[in-house]
Design a protein around this motif. Structure first.
Motif, PDB file in Angstrom:
ATOM      1  N   TYR A  52       7.189  -9.723  10.216  1.00  0.00           N
ATOM      2  CA  TYR A  52       7.498 -10.979   9.032  1.00  0.00           C
ATOM      3  C   TYR A  52       6.650 -11.504   8.557  1.00  0.00           C
ATOM      4  N   LYS A  53       6.316 -12.279   9.024  1.00  0.00           N
ATOM      5  CA  LYS A  53       5.145 -13.833   8.390  1.00  0.00           C
ATOM      6  C   LYS A  53       4.452 -13.537   7.671  1.00  0.00           C
ATOM      7  N   ALA A  54       4.167 -11.727   7.675  1.00  0.00           N
ATOM      8  CA  ALA A  54       2.517 -11.017   6.939  1.00  0.00           C
ATOM      9  C   ALA A  54       3.179 -10.963   5.631  1.00  0.00           C
ATOM     10  N   ALA A 114       0.403   3.043   3.570  1.00  0.00           N
ATOM     11  CA  ALA A 114      -1.317   2.692   3.448  1.00  0.00           C
ATOM     12  C   ALA A 114      -1.087   0.602   3.712  1.00  0.00           C
ATOM     13  N   ARG A 115      -0.715   0.159   2.686  1.00  0.00           N
ATOM     14  CA  ARG A 115      -0.803  -1.384   1.489  1.00  0.00           C
ATOM     15  C   ARG A 115      -0.650  -1.994   3.585  1.00  0.00           C
ATOM     16  N   PHE A 116       1.055  -1.311   3.634  1.00  0.00           N
ATOM     17  CA  PHE A 116       1.222  -1.568   5.247  1.00  0.00           C
ATOM     18  C   PHE A 116       0.160  -1.736   6.677  1.00  0.00           C
ATOM     19  N   ARG A 117      -0.322  -0.838   6.572  1.00  0.00           N
ATOM     20  CA  ARG A 117      -0.976  -0.177   7.483  1.00  0.00           C
ATOM     21  C   ARG A 117      -2.621  -1.388   7.318  1.00  0.00           C
ATOM     22  N   LYS A 118      -2.965  -1.570   5.957  1.00  0.00           N
ATOM     23  CA  LYS A 118      -4.141  -2.391   5.640  1.00  0.00           C
ATOM     24  C   LYS A 118      -3.951  -3.474   6.064  1.00  0.00           C
ATOM     25  N   ASP A 119      -3.100  -4.510   4.774  1.00  0.00           N
ATOM     26  CA  ASP A 119      -2.815  -5.657   5.191  1.00  0.00           C
ATOM     27  C   ASP A 119      -1.875  -6.468   6.084  1.00  0.00           C
ATOM     28  N   LEU A 121      -0.381  -4.738   9.573  1.00  0.00           N
ATOM     29  CA  LEU A 121      -0.419  -4.899  10.226  1.00  0.00           C
ATOM     30  C   LEU A 121      -1.533  -5.677  11.169  1.00  0.00           C
ATOM     31  N   LYS A 122      -3.120  -6.002   9.797  1.00  0.00           N
ATOM     32  CA  LYS A 122      -3.810  -6.367  10.438  1.00  0.00           C
ATOM     33  C   LYS A 122      -4.379  -7.720  11.650  1.00  0.00           C
ATOM     34  N   GLU A 123      -2.501  -8.512  11.267  1.00  0.00           N
ATOM     35  CA  GLU A 123      -2.458  -9.773  11.780  1.00  0.00           C
ATOM     36  C   GLU A 123      -1.685 -10.024  12.578  1.00  0.00           C
ATOM     37  N   THR A 124      -1.097  -8.810  12.768  1.00  0.00           N
ATOM     38  CA  THR A 124      -0.133  -8.409  13.859  1.00  0.00           C
ATOM     39  C   THR A 124       0.085  -7.498  14.966  1.00  0.00           C
ATOM     40  N   ILE A 125      -0.998  -6.896  15.017  1.00  0.00           N
ATOM     41  CA  ILE A 125      -0.895  -4.976  15.589  1.00  0.00           C
ATOM     42  C   ILE A 125      -0.847  -5.269  17.349  1.00  0.00           C
ATOM     43  N   ASP A 126      -2.457  -6.800  16.623  1.00  0.00           N
ATOM     44  CA  ASP A 126      -2.787  -7.160  18.383  1.00  0.00           C
ATOM     45  C   ASP A 126      -1.420  -7.531  19.214  1.00  0.00           C
ATOM     46  N   ASP A 127      -0.247  -8.572  18.582  1.00  0.00           N
ATOM     47  CA  ASP A 127       0.797  -9.083  19.101  1.00  0.00           C
ATOM     48  C   ASP A 127       1.749  -7.810  19.709  1.00  0.00           C
ATOM     49  N   LEU A 128       1.525  -6.883  18.614  1.00  0.00           N
ATOM     50  CA  LEU A 128       2.686  -5.611  18.706  1.00  0.00           C
ATOM     51  C   LEU A 128       2.183  -5.063  20.251  1.00  0.00           C
ATOM     52  N   ARG A 495     -11.861   1.922   6.558  1.00  0.00           N
ATOM     53  CA  ARG A 495     -12.895   1.360   6.718  1.00  0.00           C
ATOM     54  C   ARG A 495     -13.039  -0.177   6.995  1.00  0.00           C
ATOM     55  N   GLY A 496     -14.026  -0.873   7.705  1.00  0.00           N
ATOM     56  CA  GLY A 496     -13.816  -1.760   8.458  1.00  0.00           C
ATOM     57  C   GLY A 496     -13.319  -1.827  10.049  1.00  0.00           C
ATOM     58  N   LYS A 497     -13.713  -3.202  10.095  1.00  0.00           N
ATOM     59  CA  LYS A 497     -13.709  -3.209  11.617  1.00  0.00           C
ATOM     60  C   LYS A 497     -12.348  -3.824  12.347  1.00  0.00           C
ATOM     61  N   THR A 498     -11.502  -4.345  11.394  1.00  0.00           N
ATOM     62  CA  THR A 498     -10.674  -4.420  11.925  1.00  0.00           C
ATOM     63  C   THR A 498      -9.249  -3.909  10.865  1.00  0.00           C
ATOM     64  N   SER A 499     -10.035  -3.592  10.203  1.00  0.00           N
ATOM     65  CA  SER A 499      -8.385  -2.114   9.859  1.00  0.00           C
ATOM     66  C   SER A 499      -8.655  -0.260  10.899  1.00  0.00           C
ATOM     67  N   VAL A 500     -10.556  -0.428  11.472  1.00  0.00           N
ATOM     68  CA  VAL A 500     -10.312   0.521  12.217  1.00  0.00           C
ATOM     69  C   VAL A 500      -9.910  -0.053  14.238  1.00  0.00           C
ATOM     70  N   LYS A 501      -9.341  -1.302  13.781  1.00  0.00           N
ATOM     71  CA  LYS A 501      -8.793  -1.674  15.558  1.00  0.00           C
ATOM     72  C   LYS A 501      -7.614  -1.193  14.719  1.00  0.00           C
ATOM     73  N   THR A 502      -6.864  -1.114  14.266  1.00  0.00           N
ATOM     74  CA  THR A 502      -5.325  -1.346  13.997  1.00  0.00           C
ATOM     75  C   THR A 502      -4.681  -0.048  13.775  1.00  0.00           C
ATOM     76  N   GLU A 503      -6.141   0.887  13.043  1.00  0.00           N
ATOM     77  CA  GLU A 503      -6.061   2.388  13.156  1.00  0.00           C
ATOM     78  C   GLU A 503      -5.739   2.866  14.750  1.00  0.00           C
ATOM     79  N   PHE A 504      -6.503   2.536  15.623  1.00  0.00           N
ATOM     80  CA  PHE A 504      -6.608   2.839  16.906  1.00  0.00           C
ATOM     81  C   PHE A 504      -5.579   2.147  17.230  1.00  0.00           C
TER      82      PHE A 504
END
Length: 535
Positions: A52-54, A114-119, A121-128, A495-504
């Protein structure tokens, strides 16, 4: 028969007068043992404060609540739906997705997904993701004891033919540097100047020379000409040449910055590295832009994820384990990996962390073969005396230490290598089978590496080690098999290492929920290891 003109965009005018009867509560339509219920329960218990802070506090309210959108996205990945447009379609047609959206909510469109997944989640997916791992720990499914590690290469969403090679860039840069030197020498001879160029300051040196030429142009009142039939002055030619060199050097610097420790990258996804992929049924290696995906598995669940640009696995183990330890705030007791992770640096790291390692030596399979045991050129077939620090060859000659050298790996690790040399090989009848050297046989040995390899070999040959090695093949290689074949995930969409990590991580999130669901339904809860088959 009366025909209807198909001119209206509203197709309800074409339907007959009948009423579709649906219950007011979608809950009754979903089976009691459906995995969507388990997924909703698990995700409901996570802490979404960082998510939510994102979102900006001054922006407009999200079209769909972030927690619910995360549920929808995760459930899509559990069902092999990765495209944002297909997820949008599922939200409109699939009753399970409607249930996750709580019935009355409007389905999110593909751009929102797509915007939710790319923008967001990138900073919070690790935590979740690691919250899910901790949840599995509270269930007793994950105990942080045995971590099975492996990696695979997954193709990037990039053009397969837009190569940028480090060697080519360095070669062209060196050629251009010689041309720059020649050009500056001509300028120095003409104007009796003293311009020099160094590899570390090419741009600054070129800029200084161009500034000087611009001043000369104004002093001599020279007008630059363009077009066919116009004769350019020497000063204009030099100015244009130096400007071209300057632009090219900027491109070379940009390339070198992107290379980092790599030898190649793709223009369409600069984070992707070209790697050999074994794709077809004949196992032919193909060169494609890809990422090296590392996972750690315990009790069949993915408990750690790392995305790397390295083409091999050796250099990935230490940063991967450090990341898992930092995220989980705990350390695994046993690390089980294949021979691709064997190195002196990795052995020392694991001992320092007080972790027991079960890493198969790279020569483990060769040691079993009769041909290897009869190969007199191998160090392992020689007799070693630890008291005198000498090896005895097949001809009963002593190989004594004659010096010490050092070897530095790509990661910067410095290992000590002892050099051994035979007493006299001149009259040896077995020399052709032992060495190709014209003089005496020489051999380089890292004593520390040999010692650690022997410890690992003893570990994997115990009863516990055999059980763990078998489970490594089943669990971590099996996880990759399911993700790439059953889930049809062979190429990233983003594309991009950050987005790829979110996806995986989303993919692994869905995999873990499906695995927990399957273990509950098959009554396999609390069984972290597969037992060895008995004859």
């Amino acid at each position: 028969m009366q025909t209807t003109k198909l001119h209206s965009k509203n197709y309800t005018e074409l339907n007959g007068h009948y009423q579709l009867v649906l219950p007011f509560n979608f809950n009754v339509l979903i089976p009691k043992d459906d995995s969507v219920r388990l997924l909703s329960h698990i995700l409901e218990g996570l802490n979404y404060e960082k998510l939510y802070k994102a979102y900006s506090s001054t922006g407009r309210k999200p079209a769909v609540e972030p927690k619910i959108l995360f549920k929808v996205l995760t459930y899509a990945y559990t069902n092999n739906i990765y495209s944002s447009r297909k997820i949008e379609s599922a939200c409109k047609r699939d009753i399970n997705f409607m249930w996750l959206l709580e019935g009355s909510r409007k389905a999110p469109d593909h751009s929102t997904i797509a915007r939710f997944r790319k923008d967001h989640l990138k900073e919070t997916i690790d935590d979740l993701f690691y919250q899910l791992v901790q949840y599995l720990h509270t269930l007793g499914e994950v105990t942080f004891k045995n971590l099975f590690v492996d990696g695979t290469k997954i193709e990037a969403n990039a053009n397969r033919y837009t190569f940028v090679w480090k060697k080519v860039v360095q070669k062209n840069e060196a050629k251009m540097f010689e041309k720059v030197q020649a050009c500056l020498e001509e300028i120095n001879l003409t104007y009796r100047s003293n311009f020099k160029v160094a590899k570390e300051t090419v741009l600054d040196d070129l800029k200084a020379a161009m500034t000087y030429l611009e001043e000369k142009r104004h002093q001599e009142n020279i007008e630059f000409v363009h077009g066919i039939g116009k004769r350019k002055s020497k000063l204009q030619k030099w100015t244009e040449q130096l400007q071209e060199f300057y632009n090219r050097q900027e491109k070379y610097d940009a390339h070198n910055q992107l290379f980092e420790k790599r030898n190649s990258y793709s223009k369409t996804d600069s984070d992707a590295t070209f790697m050999h992929m074994k794709d077809d049924h004949m196992r032919n290696a193909q060169l494609k832009p890809a990422y090296n995906v590392q996972i750690g598995v315990e009790s069949e669940y993915v408990t750690g994820i790392g995305i790397f640009q390295d083409r091999n696995d050796i250099a990935t183990l230490i940063p991967f384990l450090n990341d898992i330890e930092a995220k989980l705030k705990t350390r695994y007791l046993n690390i089980i990996a294949d021979s691709g992770y064997e190195s002196e640096e990795n052995y020392r790291y694991l001992e320092k962390k007080e972790q027991t390692y079960f890493i198969k030596p790279q020569t483990y399979e060769q040691w079993k073969k009769r041909r290897f045991k009869k190969d007199i050129s191998k160090r392992e077939t020689m007799v070693y005396n630890p008291e005198t620090d000498e090896y005895t060859c097949h001809n009963m000659k002593q190989l004594k230490p004659v010096g010490i050298t050092h070897r530095t790996s790509a990661t910067g690790y410095r290992s000590e290598i002892t050099v051994y040399e035979s007493e006299d090989c001149s009259d040896c009848p077995h020399k052709s089978r032992c060495t190709k050297a014209k003089g005496n046989r020489r051999m380089q040995v890292s004593k520390l590496f040999v010692e650690k390899r022997q410890i690992s070999y003893k570990n994997i040959t115990t009863q516990e080690g055999t059980l763990l090695r078998v489970n490594r093949s089943i669990q971590v290689e099996g996880a990759f098999g399911v993700l790439k074949n059953d889930y049809n995930f062979n190429r990233f969409l983003t594309r991009g290492k950050t987005s790829v990590k979110t996806e995986f991580m989303l993919l692994s999130f869905g995999y873990n929920v499906n695995k927990l669901h399957a273990k509950i339904q098959n009554e396999r809860i609390g069984k972290p290891l597969h037992p060895l088959k008995t004859a």
